[in-house]
Write an enzyme that holds these catalytic residues in place. Structure first.
Site, PDB file in Angstrom:
ATOM      1  N   SER A  84       0.832  -1.215   0.000  1.00  0.00           N
ATOM      2  CA  SER A  84       0.000   0.000   0.000  1.00  0.00           C
ATOM      3  C   SER A  84       0.864   1.261   0.000  1.00  0.00           C
ATOM      4  O   SER A  84       0.692   2.143  -0.852  1.00  0.00           O
ATOM      5  CB  SER A  84      -0.890   0.016   1.245  1.00  0.00           C
ATOM      6  OG  SER A  84      -1.522  -1.221   1.407  1.00  0.00           O
ATOM      7  N   CYS A 110      -3.164  -3.260  11.988  1.00  0.00           N
ATOM      8  CA  CYS A 110      -4.599  -3.152  12.257  1.00  0.00           C
ATOM      9  C   CYS A 110      -4.990  -3.879  13.542  1.00  0.00           C
ATOM     10  O   CYS A 110      -5.550  -4.981  13.519  1.00  0.00           O
ATOM     11  CB  CYS A 110      -5.447  -3.667  11.109  1.00  0.00           C
ATOM     12  SG  CYS A 110      -7.178  -3.140  11.351  1.00  0.00           S
ATOM     13  N   CYS A 139      -9.771   3.182  11.751  1.00  0.00           N
ATOM     14  CA  CYS A 139     -10.199   1.830  11.433  1.00  0.00           C
ATOM     15  C   CYS A 139     -11.716   1.726  11.565  1.00  0.00           C
ATOM     16  O   CYS A 139     -12.260   2.091  12.613  1.00  0.00           O
ATOM     17  CB  CYS A 139      -9.526   0.882  12.433  1.00  0.00           C
ATOM     18  SG  CYS A 139      -9.773  -0.824  12.045  1.00  0.00           S
TER      19      CYS A 139
HETATM   20  C1  FAD Z   1      -6.825  -8.674   8.349  1.00  0.00           C
HETATM   21  C2  FAD Z   1      -6.392  -7.243   8.162  1.00  0.00           C
HETATM   22  C3  FAD Z   1      -7.321  -6.236   8.272  1.00  0.00           C
HETATM   23  C4  FAD Z   1      -6.937  -4.912   8.126  1.00  0.00           C
HETATM   24  N1  FAD Z   1      -7.896  -3.938   8.221  1.00  0.00           N
HETATM   25  C5  FAD Z   1      -7.553  -2.642   8.089  1.00  0.00           C
HETATM   26  C6  FAD Z   1      -8.545  -1.609   8.154  1.00  0.00           C
HETATM   27  O1  FAD Z   1      -9.743  -1.868   8.299  1.00  0.00           O
HETATM   28  N2  FAD Z   1      -8.142  -0.326   8.033  1.00  0.00           N
HETATM   29  C7  FAD Z   1      -6.832   0.006   7.860  1.00  0.00           C
HETATM   30  O2  FAD Z   1      -6.538   1.186   7.748  1.00  0.00           O
HETATM   31  N3  FAD Z   1      -5.855  -0.955   7.776  1.00  0.00           N
HETATM   32  C8  FAD Z   1      -6.186  -2.261   7.883  1.00  0.00           C
HETATM   33  N4  FAD Z   1      -5.208  -3.230   7.787  1.00  0.00           N
HETATM   34  C9  FAD Z   1      -3.774  -2.851   7.767  1.00  0.00           C
HETATM   35  C10 FAD Z   1      -3.266  -2.470   6.380  1.00  0.00           C
HETATM   36  O3  FAD Z   1      -3.553  -3.445   5.431  1.00  0.00           O
HETATM   37  C11 FAD Z   1      -1.754  -2.253   6.484  1.00  0.00           C
HETATM   38  O4  FAD Z   1      -1.496  -1.369   7.546  1.00  0.00           O
HETATM   39  C12 FAD Z   1      -1.182  -1.654   5.199  1.00  0.00           C
HETATM   40  O5  FAD Z   1      -1.385  -2.526   4.120  1.00  0.00           O
HETATM   41  C13 FAD Z   1       0.300  -1.366   5.389  1.00  0.00           C
HETATM   42  O6  FAD Z   1       0.890  -0.979   4.178  1.00  0.00           O
HETATM   43  P1  FAD Z   1       2.471  -1.166   3.966  1.00  0.00           P
HETATM   44  O7  FAD Z   1       2.779  -0.612   2.633  1.00  0.00           O
HETATM   45  O8  FAD Z   1       3.184  -0.661   5.154  1.00  0.00           O
HETATM   46  O9  FAD Z   1       2.686  -2.753   3.987  1.00  0.00           O
HETATM   47  P2  FAD Z   1       2.079  -3.842   2.999  1.00  0.00           P
HETATM   48  O10 FAD Z   1       0.878  -3.318   2.289  1.00  0.00           O
HETATM   49  O11 FAD Z   1       1.917  -5.063   3.820  1.00  0.00           O
HETATM   50  O12 FAD Z   1       3.205  -4.045   1.897  1.00  0.00           O
HETATM   51  C14 FAD Z   1       4.498  -4.501   2.168  1.00  0.00           C
HETATM   52  C15 FAD Z   1       5.112  -4.942   0.849  1.00  0.00           C
HETATM   53  O13 FAD Z   1       6.504  -5.148   1.016  1.00  0.00           O
HETATM   54  C16 FAD Z   1       6.886  -6.288   0.306  1.00  0.00           C
HETATM   55  N5  FAD Z   1       8.126  -6.811   0.884  1.00  0.00           N
HETATM   56  C17 FAD Z   1       8.299  -7.449   2.055  1.00  0.00           C
HETATM   57  N6  FAD Z   1       9.579  -7.796   2.205  1.00  0.00           N
HETATM   58  C18 FAD Z   1      10.238  -7.341   1.113  1.00  0.00           C
HETATM   59  C19 FAD Z   1      11.595  -7.398   0.693  1.00  0.00           C
HETATM   60  N7  FAD Z   1      12.542  -8.012   1.418  1.00  0.00           N
HETATM   61  N8  FAD Z   1      11.908  -6.817  -0.489  1.00  0.00           N
HETATM   62  C20 FAD Z   1      10.979  -6.199  -1.240  1.00  0.00           C
HETATM   63  N9  FAD Z   1       9.678  -6.135  -0.894  1.00  0.00           N
HETATM   64  C21 FAD Z   1       9.316  -6.705   0.271  1.00  0.00           C
HETATM   65  C22 FAD Z   1       5.702  -7.232   0.459  1.00  0.00           C
HETATM   66  O14 FAD Z   1       5.703  -8.240  -0.543  1.00  0.00           O
HETATM   67  C23 FAD Z   1       4.537  -6.275   0.343  1.00  0.00           C
HETATM   68  O15 FAD Z   1       4.088  -6.143  -0.984  1.00  0.00           O
HETATM   69  C24 FAD Z   1      -5.582  -4.588   7.871  1.00  0.00           C
HETATM   70  C25 FAD Z   1      -4.642  -5.615   7.738  1.00  0.00           C
HETATM   71  C26 FAD Z   1      -5.036  -6.927   7.871  1.00  0.00           C
HETATM   72  C27 FAD Z   1      -4.030  -8.037   7.703  1.00  0.00           C
END
Ligand code: FAD
Length: 458
Positions: free
Chosen positions: A58, A207, A386
Site C-alpha cells: 500500500s 490493524c 479503522c
Molecule cells: C486482516 C487485516 C485487516 C486490516 N484492516 C484494516 C482496516 O480496516 N483499516 C486500515 O486502515 N488498515 C487495515 N489493515 C492494515 C493495512 O492493510 C496495512 O497497515 C497496510 O497494508 C500497510 O501498508 P504497507 O505498505 O506498510 O505494507 P504492505 O501493504 O503489507 O506491503 C508490504 C510490501 O513489502 C513487500 N516486501 C516485504 N519484504 C520485502 C523485501 N525483502 N523486499 C521487497 N519487498 C518486500 C511485500 O511483498 C509487500 O508487498 C488490515 C490488515 C489486515 C491483515
C-alpha cells in the site's frame, strides 16, 4: 562517483551532483531492463535510480505513483518480489463470508505504476552508507533517495503449534493471510458448539482492530444461524484494555457486555495443541506466569508480527528493529535521503492503511524539501483509523492521533454503531483504495474533516 559523494554529513548537499553523475554512468551499466544491470555470472554492476522504493504494498505503490508522476519514466524503481498485490482490510469481511478473497487481490503488474521499473526480487541488504540496496538476484541497486515500505513481517513460526494447527485443524483460522483467511468462514459454518476463542498477539500488530472485528462478526454470524446459545465466545488479549483510546474502550467494553462476549485481558496465547484442541495462555499479571489450558472448538489466531528480518539487521533499524524515522516527516533519523512509510516504520501510532494514506502527503513534502536543500516542515500528526465492523451491517469508525485523542471526520456520533460506516468499509473504501490511495491521490481525510466540521476541526 555517487557512493563517495554521499557519505554521512555531506549526503544531502551532494545528492544533486550524484544524480547528474548517475545519469552519465547509467548508459554504461544498462542492460535488458531499462537501466538495470544483471549480475549473473559476473561482478555485480550497479543500476541507478533517483528513487528506489522497497516494497510494492500500500505505502510503496502510493509513494512510487506520486514520485513517478512528478519525476517521469525511469526515475523510480520498485523492488517487490510478489506477483500479487493485496487490499488486506478486505480480509476481515472475507473471514465472515461477506466478500470473496479474490476481490482483495490484483496482479502486481496491473497496479505497478507504468512509469516505474519493477525489480521483481526481494531486497536482501541495505547499505545506506553507499546509497544502495542488494537484491535476492544479486543486483546492486543504487539510489539518490530510498523509500522503505516493506510492511510488517508475519512470524507464524514464533507461536508454538500455530503452523501445524493452521495446516491440519480446519477449526484453527487466521484473517491475516490470503492463504488462511477463507478458513475463518469455513470454521464459522462448521462450528457446532463449545468455545470460540479469539486472540491478539503479544507483539506489534497491523490493524490492531482486526482481531476484535473477527470476534464481533463471529458473534453476529452465530446469532443469525441460531448457534449463539451453543457458543461461548472469548477474546484474549495480552493488553491491559480492549482499546487504547479511552472513549472507544468504553464503546467496545459495552458492546462485549451486551453480546455476552467474555474479554480476558493480560492473557497471552503461548501454545496451540491441535491434537487435543487446546490453547495455552500465560496469565501476564502473575509472577511467574500462571498457565491456563482452554479447550477450543474454534480458534482465530493473528500471528506474532515484527520488523522484516533484513531491516532489523540493517543500519536503518531503530531500537525495536523497525525503520527509525522522524515521527512528523518519515525521514530517517540518521540518513537524510532515506524515508519510510507504513507498517515497517517506527511511527509511534497504530499500523493501518489509513495511517499510510495520511503519511503520504508529509513524506512527499519532506522528500521535496530535501531535494531542494530545505528542511522538511510538513507534519504527520499520527492520524490512524479503522472502521471497527461490529456486524454484517454496522461499524464504529475509530479515528485518533499520536496523543490517542479522537480525530473524527464525521459530524455525527462516531461512538455509535452505524450502518453508513459499514457501507463505507464494504463498498466505498475498496474503491478509494484501488483508485485513490494506491495512485498516491488520496492523502487521508483531513480536508473532508474540515469541510464536515465547517472548518472547526484540527
Ligand atoms: C486482516 C487485516 C485487516 C486490516 N484492516 C484494516 C482496516 O480496516 N483499516 C486500515 O486502515 N488498515 C487495515 N489493515 C492494515 C493495512 O492493510 C496495512 O497497515 C497496510 O497494508 C500497510 O501498508 P504497507 O505498505 O506498510 O505494507 P504492505 O501493504 O503489507 O506491503 C508490504 C510490501 O513489502 C513487500 N516486501 C516485504 N519484504 C520485502 C523485501 N525483502 N523486499 C521487497 N519487498 C518486500 C511485500 O511483498 C509487500 O508487498 C488490515 C490488515 C489486515 C491483515
Amino acid at each position: 562517483m555517487t557512493l563517495n559523494l554521499c557519505r554521512a554529513g555531506s549526503r544531502v548537499a551532494h545528492l544533486k551532483l550524484s544524480w547528474i553523475l548517475s545519469r552519465h554512468m547509467a548508459p554504461l551499466t544498462s542492460s535488458c531492463h531499462g537501466r538495470l544491470a544483471s549480475t549473473e555470472g559476473s561482478t555485480p554492476s550497479p543500476s541507478m535510480y533517483k528513487f528506489v522504493v522497497v516494497g510494492g504494498g500500500s505505502g510503496g505503490l502510493a509513494m512510487a505513483s506520486s514520485l513517478s508522476r512528478k519525476h517521469g519514466k525511469g526515475q523510480v524503481a520498485v523492488i517487490e518480489p510478489s506477483e500479487d498485490h493485496f487490499y488486506q482490510p478486505l480480509w476481515t469481511l472475507v473471514g465472515a463470508g461477506l466478500k470473496q478473497k479474490e476481490q482483495s487481490r490484483r496482479p502486481m503488474k496491473d497496479v505497478m505504476p507504468k512509469a516505474c521499473d519493477w525489480i521483481k526480487e526481494k531486497a536482501v541488504e541495505f547499505d545506506p552508507e553507499h546509497n544502495s540496496v542488494k537484491t535476492s538476484g544479486g543486483k546492486v541497486v543504487q539510489y539518490d533517495y530510498l523509500v522503505v515500505a516493506m510492511g510488517i513481517q508475519l512470524n507464524f513460526d514464533q507461536l508454538k503449534g500455530l503452523p501445524e494447527a493452521l495446516e491440519n485443524d480446519p477449526m484453527v483460522c487466521c484473517n491475516y493471510s490470503y492463504n488462511t483467511v477463507d478458513k475463518t468462514y469455513k470454521a464459522l459454518q462448521n462450528f457446532k458448539s463449545g468455545n470460540a476463542i479469539f486472540t491478539f498477539p503479544n507483539t506489534p500488530v497491523k490493524c490492531a482492530g482486526a482481531p476484535q472485528k473477527a470476534v464481533y462478526l463471529a458473534d453476529d454470524y452465530f446469532r443469525q444461524h441460531n448457534k449463539r446459545d451453543r457458543a461461548t465466545i472469548t477474546y484474549w488479549l495480552p493488553l491491559p484494555s480492549i482499546f487504547s483510546v479511552a472513549q472507544y474502550e468504553a464503546v467496545f467494553t459495552d458492546i462485549c457486555k451486551k453480546r455476552d462476549i467474555q474479554v480476558n485481558l493480560l492473557h497471552n496465547l503461548v501454545e496451540i495443541k491441535p491434537e487435543s484442541k487446546e490453547a495455552v495462555f500465560a496469565k501476564l499479571d502473575t509472577e511467574p506466569n500462571e498457565m491456563i489450558t482452554v479447550p477450543y472448538e474454534m480458534l482465530h489466531v493473528p500471528p506474532p508480527m515484527g520488523p522484516p528480518d533484513i531491516l532489523k539487521a540493517s543500519p536503518l533499524a531503530g531500537p525495536a528493529g523497525f525503520l527509525s524515522v522522524n515521527k512528523e516527516t518519515g525521514q530517517h533519523t540518521k540518513y537524510p535521503n532515506v524515508f519510510g512509510i507504513g507498517d515497517c516504520t517506527d511511527f509511534p501510532t497504530a499500523k493501518t492503511l489509513a495511517g499510510v494514506a495520511q503519511q503520504t502527503g508529509p513524506i512527499l513534502q519532506a522528500i521535496s524539501a530535501v531535494e531542494n536543500g530545505l528542511t522538511p516542515v510538513a507534519k504527520y500528526d499520527g492520524y490512524t483509523s479503522c472502521p471497527m465492523v461490529t456486524s454484517d451491517r454496522t461499524a464504529v469508525l475509530v479515528e485518533f492521533d499520536y496523543n490517542l485523542e479522537p480525530l473524527e471526520t464525521f459530524p455525527f456520533d462516531q461512538c455509535k454503531e452505524q450502518r453508513s460506516m459499514y457501507f463505507m468499509k464494504a463498498q466505498l473504501l475498496p474503491a478509494l483504495y484501488w483508485h485513490g490511495v494506491l495512485k498516491g491521490l488520496f492523502h487521508g481525510p483531513s480536508t473532508l474533516r474540515k469541510l464536515m466540521h465547517l472548518g472547526f476541526s484540527k
